[in-house]
Scaffold this motif. Sequence first.
Motif, PDB file in Angstrom:
ATOM      1  N   TYR A 141       7.351   2.286   1.185  1.00 27.00           N
ATOM      2  CA  TYR A 141       7.606   2.064  -0.692  1.00 27.00           C
ATOM      3  C   TYR A 141       9.284   1.868   0.138  1.00 27.00           C
ATOM      4  O   TYR A 141       9.633   0.912  -0.943  1.00 27.00           O
ATOM      5  CB  TYR A 141       7.786   3.559  -0.678  1.00 27.00           C
ATOM      6  N   LYS A 142      10.210   2.076   0.722  1.00 24.97           N
ATOM      7  CA  LYS A 142      11.740   1.302   1.253  1.00 24.97           C
ATOM      8  C   LYS A 142      11.269  -0.640   1.183  1.00 24.97           C
ATOM      9  O   LYS A 142      12.223  -0.467   0.799  1.00 24.97           O
ATOM     10  CB  LYS A 142      12.279   2.093   2.440  1.00 24.97           C
ATOM     11  N   ALA A 143      10.214  -0.773   1.831  1.00 30.09           N
ATOM     12  CA  ALA A 143      10.547  -2.377   2.248  1.00 30.09           C
ATOM     13  C   ALA A 143      10.042  -2.949   0.928  1.00 30.09           C
ATOM     14  O   ALA A 143      10.697  -3.614   0.315  1.00 30.09           O
ATOM     15  CB  ALA A 143       8.835  -2.544   2.857  1.00 30.09           C
ATOM     16  N   TYR A 144       9.534  -1.848  -0.309  1.00 29.37           N
ATOM     17  CA  TYR A 144       8.943  -3.096  -1.670  1.00 29.37           C
ATOM     18  C   TYR A 144      10.250  -2.681  -2.000  1.00 29.37           C
ATOM     19  O   TYR A 144      10.632  -3.367  -2.750  1.00 29.37           O
ATOM     20  CB  TYR A 144       8.361  -1.969  -1.792  1.00 29.37           C
ATOM     21  N   ILE A 145      11.298  -1.912  -2.099  1.00 29.19           N
ATOM     22  CA  ILE A 145      12.264  -1.746  -2.689  1.00 29.19           C
ATOM     23  C   ILE A 145      13.435  -2.822  -2.000  1.00 29.19           C
ATOM     24  O   ILE A 145      13.706  -3.311  -3.216  1.00 29.19           O
ATOM     25  CB  ILE A 145      13.404  -0.184  -2.646  1.00 29.19           C
ATOM     26  N   ASP A 146      13.537  -2.963  -1.258  1.00 28.84           N
ATOM     27  CA  ASP A 146      14.223  -3.930  -0.463  1.00 28.84           C
ATOM     28  C   ASP A 146      13.748  -5.518  -0.612  1.00 28.84           C
ATOM     29  O   ASP A 146      14.409  -6.126  -1.180  1.00 28.84           O
ATOM     30  CB  ASP A 146      14.090  -3.806   1.006  1.00 28.84           C
ATOM     31  N   LEU A 147      12.190  -5.513  -1.085  1.00 30.97           N
ATOM     32  CA  LEU A 147      11.604  -6.580  -1.543  1.00 30.97           C
ATOM     33  C   LEU A 147      12.814  -6.859  -2.597  1.00 30.97           C
ATOM     34  O   LEU A 147      12.570  -8.255  -3.145  1.00 30.97           O
ATOM     35  CB  LEU A 147      10.263  -6.662  -1.578  1.00 30.97           C
ATOM     36  N   LEU A 148      12.205  -6.497  -3.499  1.00 34.64           N
ATOM     37  CA  LEU A 148      12.565  -6.357  -5.218  1.00 34.64           C
ATOM     38  C   LEU A 148      13.921  -6.591  -5.297  1.00 34.64           C
ATOM     39  O   LEU A 148      14.113  -7.559  -5.867  1.00 34.64           O
ATOM     40  CB  LEU A 148      12.335  -5.220  -5.708  1.00 34.64           C
ATOM     41  N   GLU A 149      14.525  -6.014  -4.474  1.00 30.46           N
ATOM     42  CA  GLU A 149      16.089  -6.186  -4.312  1.00 30.46           C
ATOM     43  C   GLU A 149      16.196  -8.001  -3.757  1.00 30.46           C
ATOM     44  O   GLU A 149      17.443  -8.078  -4.724  1.00 30.46           O
ATOM     45  CB  GLU A 149      16.930  -5.437  -3.531  1.00 30.46           C
ATOM     46  N   ASP A 150      16.171  -8.113  -2.656  1.00 28.62           N
ATOM     47  CA  ASP A 150      16.138  -9.049  -2.258  1.00 28.62           C
ATOM     48  C   ASP A 150      15.903 -10.479  -3.274  1.00 28.62           C
ATOM     49  O   ASP A 150      16.563 -11.293  -3.673  1.00 28.62           O
ATOM     50  CB  ASP A 150      15.355  -9.116  -1.115  1.00 28.62           C
ATOM     51  N   ALA A 199      -2.027 -11.146   1.686  1.00 29.73           N
ATOM     52  CA  ALA A 199      -1.128 -10.651   2.492  1.00 29.73           C
ATOM     53  C   ALA A 199      -0.999  -9.153   2.398  1.00 29.73           C
ATOM     54  O   ALA A 199      -0.721  -9.332   1.130  1.00 29.73           O
ATOM     55  CB  ALA A 199       0.417 -11.830   2.821  1.00 29.73           C
ATOM     56  N   SER A 200       0.003  -8.668   3.079  1.00 29.92           N
ATOM     57  CA  SER A 200       0.083  -7.022   2.414  1.00 29.92           C
ATOM     58  C   SER A 200       1.484  -6.385   3.742  1.00 29.92           C
ATOM     59  O   SER A 200       1.149  -6.884   4.684  1.00 29.92           O
ATOM     60  CB  SER A 200      -0.885  -6.021   3.142  1.00 29.92           C
ATOM     61  N   LEU A 201       1.945  -5.433   2.936  1.00 29.92           N
ATOM     62  CA  LEU A 201       3.382  -4.402   3.689  1.00 29.92           C
ATOM     63  C   LEU A 201       1.778  -3.756   5.070  1.00 29.92           C
ATOM     64  O   LEU A 201       1.378  -3.177   4.476  1.00 29.92           O
ATOM     65  CB  LEU A 201       4.239  -4.740   3.325  1.00 29.92           C
ATOM     66  N   TRP A 202       2.884  -3.355   5.916  1.00 31.48           N
ATOM     67  CA  TRP A 202       1.239  -2.570   6.474  1.00 31.48           C
ATOM     68  C   TRP A 202       2.948  -1.013   7.532  1.00 31.48           C
ATOM     69  O   TRP A 202       3.530  -1.612   8.483  1.00 31.48           O
ATOM     70  CB  TRP A 202       0.823  -3.599   7.151  1.00 31.48           C
ATOM     71  N   PRO A 213       0.774  -0.893  -0.028  1.00 35.01           N
ATOM     72  CA  PRO A 213      -0.216   0.056   0.197  1.00 35.01           C
ATOM     73  C   PRO A 213       0.469   1.759  -0.373  1.00 35.01           C
ATOM     74  O   PRO A 213       1.337   2.187   0.958  1.00 35.01           O
ATOM     75  CB  PRO A 213      -1.090  -0.079   1.666  1.00 35.01           C
ATOM     76  N   PHE A 214       1.315   1.502  -1.007  1.00 35.21           N
ATOM     77  CA  PHE A 214       1.769   3.063  -1.447  1.00 35.21           C
ATOM     78  C   PHE A 214       1.643   3.716  -2.465  1.00 35.21           C
ATOM     79  O   PHE A 214       0.551   3.074  -3.236  1.00 35.21           O
ATOM     80  CB  PHE A 214       3.409   2.803  -1.404  1.00 35.21           C
TER      81      PHE A 214
END
Length: 136
Positions: free
Chosen positions: A85-94, A59-62, A42-43
């Motif tokens: 948003y940072k968590a999304y980037i971290d997830l994509l990177e990983d 599921a969702s990031l929150w 959710p961003f």
Amino acid sequence: MLFYDDVKKLFPETSGIHLPGFTFLVVSNSTSMGMEKGLYVPFGDEINLFESIDLGAIASLWPKNKEVPSFVPNHFPLFMVEDVYKAYIDLLEDYTQNYNQEKWEIMTKFIFNSESERNQVTDVSSSESGNGKGGE
């Protein structure tokens, strides 16, 4: 495939049920399409957790600092993060560092709400990982 356990490893603080062994077919911030077995992020301009559940998100990031809506069922896990948003980037990177097409027949799709957001994410992952790949 992106597994629940992979996301839990990155973001260990959760609420709701734990789903070890579950996989995510889609990771997206958009509720303009189906999200079967999706991880909602959710961003952006449109944030609609209820609709993401209705469209098939599992599921969702929150954000940690935001109250969890009362309509969220206990069987819907939330990964609590400081900055979505940072968590999304971290997830994509990983994901791009640890998985490749040869390893899995089916890859998780990372879907972006707009072209400008896709360019932002692609630029970040290209500059940090050095591989120039965007996320699929």
